[in-house]
Write an enzyme that holds these catalytic residues in place. Sequence first.
Site, PDB file in Angstrom:
ATOM      1  N   SER A 125       0.864  -1.193   0.000  1.00  0.00           N
ATOM      2  CA  SER A 125       0.000   0.000   0.000  1.00  0.00           C
ATOM      3  C   SER A 125       0.893   1.233   0.000  1.00  0.00           C
ATOM      4  O   SER A 125       2.057   1.161   0.440  1.00  0.00           O
ATOM      5  CB  SER A 125      -0.872  -0.009   1.256  1.00  0.00           C
ATOM      6  OG  SER A 125      -1.640   1.176   1.337  1.00  0.00           O
ATOM      7  N   TYR A 154      -1.940  -1.655  10.402  1.00  0.00           N
ATOM      8  CA  TYR A 154      -1.999  -1.846   8.946  1.00  0.00           C
ATOM      9  C   TYR A 154      -0.690  -1.389   8.298  1.00  0.00           C
ATOM     10  O   TYR A 154      -0.085  -2.120   7.512  1.00  0.00           O
ATOM     11  CB  TYR A 154      -3.185  -1.044   8.399  1.00  0.00           C
ATOM     12  CG  TYR A 154      -3.422  -1.201   6.910  1.00  0.00           C
ATOM     13  CD1 TYR A 154      -4.135  -2.288   6.417  1.00  0.00           C
ATOM     14  CD2 TYR A 154      -2.959  -0.253   5.997  1.00  0.00           C
ATOM     15  CE1 TYR A 154      -4.370  -2.429   5.058  1.00  0.00           C
ATOM     16  CE2 TYR A 154      -3.190  -0.384   4.643  1.00  0.00           C
ATOM     17  CZ  TYR A 154      -3.902  -1.478   4.176  1.00  0.00           C
ATOM     18  OH  TYR A 154      -4.132  -1.615   2.817  1.00  0.00           O
TER      19      TYR A 154
HETATM   20  N1  LIG Z   1      -8.809  -0.917  -1.456  1.00  0.00           N
HETATM   21  C1  LIG Z   1      -7.832  -0.072  -1.236  1.00  0.00           C
HETATM   22  O1  LIG Z   1      -8.027   1.134  -1.361  1.00  0.00           O
HETATM   23  C2  LIG Z   1      -6.440  -0.570  -0.879  1.00  0.00           C
HETATM   24  C3  LIG Z   1      -5.421   0.392  -0.795  1.00  0.00           C
HETATM   25  C4  LIG Z   1      -4.129  -0.033  -0.522  1.00  0.00           C
HETATM   26  C5  LIG Z   1      -3.848  -1.382  -0.362  1.00  0.00           C
HETATM   27  N2  LIG Z   1      -4.862  -2.310  -0.443  1.00  0.00           N
HETATM   28  C6  LIG Z   1      -4.471  -3.715  -0.278  1.00  0.00           C
HETATM   29  O2  LIG Z   1      -4.776  -4.430  -1.466  1.00  0.00           O
HETATM   30  C7  LIG Z   1      -5.169  -5.767  -1.147  1.00  0.00           C
HETATM   31  C8  LIG Z   1      -6.542  -6.048  -1.738  1.00  0.00           C
HETATM   32  O3  LIG Z   1      -7.453  -5.139  -1.133  1.00  0.00           O
HETATM   33  P1  LIG Z   1      -8.993  -5.034  -1.538  1.00  0.00           P
HETATM   34  O4  LIG Z   1      -9.392  -3.658  -1.231  1.00  0.00           O
HETATM   35  O5  LIG Z   1      -9.203  -5.607  -2.873  1.00  0.00           O
HETATM   36  O6  LIG Z   1      -9.615  -5.994  -0.401  1.00  0.00           O
HETATM   37  P2  LIG Z   1     -11.055  -6.721  -0.302  1.00  0.00           P
HETATM   38  O7  LIG Z   1     -11.448  -6.741   1.135  1.00  0.00           O
HETATM   39  O8  LIG Z   1     -12.001  -6.128  -1.252  1.00  0.00           O
HETATM   40  O9  LIG Z   1     -10.665  -8.223  -0.714  1.00  0.00           O
HETATM   41  C9  LIG Z   1      -9.748  -8.901   0.121  1.00  0.00           C
HETATM   42  C10 LIG Z   1      -9.692 -10.361  -0.223  1.00  0.00           C
HETATM   43  O10 LIG Z   1      -8.827 -10.994   0.713  1.00  0.00           O
HETATM   44  C11 LIG Z   1      -9.460 -12.157   1.204  1.00  0.00           C
HETATM   45  N3  LIG Z   1      -8.996 -12.433   2.568  1.00  0.00           N
HETATM   46  C12 LIG Z   1      -9.006 -11.601   3.634  1.00  0.00           C
HETATM   47  N4  LIG Z   1      -8.486 -12.235   4.702  1.00  0.00           N
HETATM   48  C13 LIG Z   1      -8.152 -13.477   4.301  1.00  0.00           C
HETATM   49  C14 LIG Z   1      -7.593 -14.615   4.938  1.00  0.00           C
HETATM   50  N5  LIG Z   1      -7.263 -14.587   6.238  1.00  0.00           N
HETATM   51  N6  LIG Z   1      -7.398 -15.730   4.209  1.00  0.00           N
HETATM   52  C15 LIG Z   1      -7.732 -15.779   2.900  1.00  0.00           C
HETATM   53  N7  LIG Z   1      -8.267 -14.740   2.244  1.00  0.00           N
HETATM   54  C16 LIG Z   1      -8.487 -13.623   2.943  1.00  0.00           C
HETATM   55  C17 LIG Z   1     -10.956 -11.890   1.136  1.00  0.00           C
HETATM   56  O11 LIG Z   1     -11.675 -13.106   1.091  1.00  0.00           O
HETATM   57  C18 LIG Z   1     -11.020 -11.098  -0.168  1.00  0.00           C
HETATM   58  O12 LIG Z   1     -11.058 -12.011  -1.252  1.00  0.00           O
HETATM   59  C19 LIG Z   1      -5.143  -5.876   0.375  1.00  0.00           C
HETATM   60  O13 LIG Z   1      -3.931  -6.474   0.767  1.00  0.00           O
HETATM   61  C20 LIG Z   1      -5.208  -4.428   0.830  1.00  0.00           C
HETATM   62  O14 LIG Z   1      -4.592  -4.226   2.068  1.00  0.00           O
HETATM   63  C21 LIG Z   1      -6.149  -1.921  -0.678  1.00  0.00           C
END
Ligand SMILES: NC(=O)c1ccc[n+]([C@@H]2O[C@H](COP(=O)([O-])OP(=O)(O)OC[C@H]3O[C@@H](n4cnc5c(N)ncnc54)[C@H](O)[C@@H]3O)[C@@H](O)[C@H]2O)c1
Length: 278
Positions: free
Chosen positions: A153, A167
């Site tokens: 991130s 985080y």
């Molecule tokens: N959305 C944002 O703005 C953002 C910004 C920066 C970084 N991120 C990072 O990008 C990645 C994806 O984020 P997103 O927003 O698509 O998340 P999301 O919550 O929409 O999807 C997350 C996925 O991870 C899976 N997951 C969560 N915990 C799990 C576990 N213990 N075991 C197996 N699967 C698990 C969920 O089932 C889901 O499929 C994450 O690592 C998040 O930290 C997101």
Amino acid sequence: MIETGKGGEGLRRGRVEGKVAVITGGTMGMGFGSACALAREGAHVTVIGRSDAGLAAADELRKYDESAEFVRMDVSDAKGMKAVYDEVAAKYGKIDIAVNAAGVGRQMRFTDVDEDFLDMYLNINFKGMWNACHAAIPHMVKRNYGKIVNFSSVTGVMVADPGMTAYSSTKGAIMGMTKALASEFAANNITVNAILPGMVDTPMARRGFAESDPVNPDAIAEAIAAQIPMKRMGTIEEAGAVALFLSCDDSAYVTGIGLVFDGGSTLPETPGSGWEPA
Ligand SMILES: NC(=O)c1ccc[n+]([C@@H]2O[C@H](COP(=O)([O-])OP(=O)(O)OC[C@H]3O[C@@H](n4cnc5c(N)ncnc54)[C@H](O)[C@@H]3O)[C@@H](O)[C@H]2O)c1
């Protein structure tokens, strides 16, 4: 998809044709966007997730890849993760690509963070990616080929926000692990890179908006979008395109980087420039 040369006689081949990919968190959000991008470009995809959303995700992915599979597994389970990657490698004879997107995000004041909350973060966000890399890399070393993409991130690597200590700590650690793995396995022709998203419109982001304002979460989304130089959040399709680039041979000589994907959010402005864009 890209055209092959003249010998192909109209045959179209994807950028990851025949590659075998495992995507954690591939059941929704950016992991799902990545799985779609890889499947459309010819990869055999296995998505790992915790919820029933994985069943619908696999159905959707089978439009592009008949062999697409969903495996229910908690990424913090090291033994279980190893078994999943071993099984995929046994089925296809290899693992070429590991996209690691599974993660959780919730704000909490530092002084309220207890050991259970911290452990939950470390186990899912950091150890989950560690486990995926640990399970995938031996298969990649065997074939002298591999592409690893870790979702970190901008938070924790480039910027910081109150309430995000747990985080941020995990996301900074993921960047450190990415660089160290890139260095350790460069000679094995394995590239290891991170994506640093800013604000992307996913279920995780939407959950955050609903926590901030349960009555009008859309107002939070709009206010955040207005602060982004590109005036909008990123999409899961755009995230998938970035993951595809780092998963295919277009990025063959790129390793150890954090690719910023944030619509310009982390671009510093010159203080007092006073310029108002039209
Ligand atoms: N959305 C944002 O703005 C953002 C910004 C920066 C970084 N991120 C990072 O990008 C990645 C994806 O984020 P997103 O927003 O698509 O998340 P999301 O919550 O929409 O999807 C997350 C996925 O991870 C899976 N997951 C969560 N915990 C799990 C576990 N213990 N075991 C197996 N699967 C698990 C969920 O089932 C889901 O499929 C994450 O690592 C998040 O930290 C997101």
